[in-house]
Design a protein around this motif. Structure first.
Motif, PDB file in Angstrom:
ATOM      1  N   GLU A  29     -19.222 -66.528   3.847  1.00 31.95           N
ATOM      2  CA  GLU A  29     -19.510 -65.166   4.293  1.00 31.95           C
ATOM      3  C   GLU A  29     -18.550 -64.622   5.337  1.00 31.95           C
ATOM      4  O   GLU A  29     -18.601 -63.440   5.675  1.00 31.95           O
ATOM      5  N   ALA A  30     -17.648 -65.457   5.870  1.00 30.24           N
ATOM      6  CA  ALA A  30     -16.769 -64.993   6.939  1.00 30.24           C
ATOM      7  C   ALA A  30     -15.576 -65.923   7.112  1.00 30.24           C
ATOM      8  O   ALA A  30     -15.611 -67.079   6.721  1.00 30.24           O
ATOM      9  N   SER A  47     -14.524 -60.412   7.562  1.00 34.73           N
ATOM     10  CA  SER A  47     -15.001 -60.664   6.202  1.00 34.73           C
ATOM     11  C   SER A  47     -13.879 -61.304   5.382  1.00 34.73           C
ATOM     12  O   SER A  47     -12.694 -61.123   5.684  1.00 34.73           O
ATOM     13  N   ASP A  49     -12.826 -60.371   2.546  1.00 38.33           N
ATOM     14  CA  ASP A  49     -11.989 -59.286   2.007  1.00 38.33           C
ATOM     15  C   ASP A  49     -10.997 -58.780   3.048  1.00 38.33           C
ATOM     16  O   ASP A  49      -9.833 -58.514   2.727  1.00 38.33           O
TER      17      ASP A  49
END
Length: 63
Positions: A29-30, A47, A49
């Motif tokens: 998630e991170a 993140s 992304d």
């Protein structure tokens, strides 16, 4: 999860003297980023992304 339970990777561009190094730990998630000289300081969390976009831009800047 504490930062000591993570697997940290040092930048491949880090010099042997230990100056100006970062370490990265990847979770689902991170992505966490920290200063390798002061690992007890707060980490930067982004993140996956955002990290992918950053590394793409950084790689393009080197060309």
């Amino acid at each position: 999860m504490s930062t000591t339970e993570l697997t940290w990777f040092k930048s491949s561009y880090s010099g042997g003297s230990g100056d100006n190094c970062i370490e990265v730990a990847v979770r689902t998630e991170a992505v966490l980023v920290r200063d390798s000289k002061d690992a007890d300081r707060q980490t930067l969390t982004v993140s996956p992304d955002a990290w992918a976009a950053f590394t793409t831009l950084a790689a393009d800047a080197r060309l």
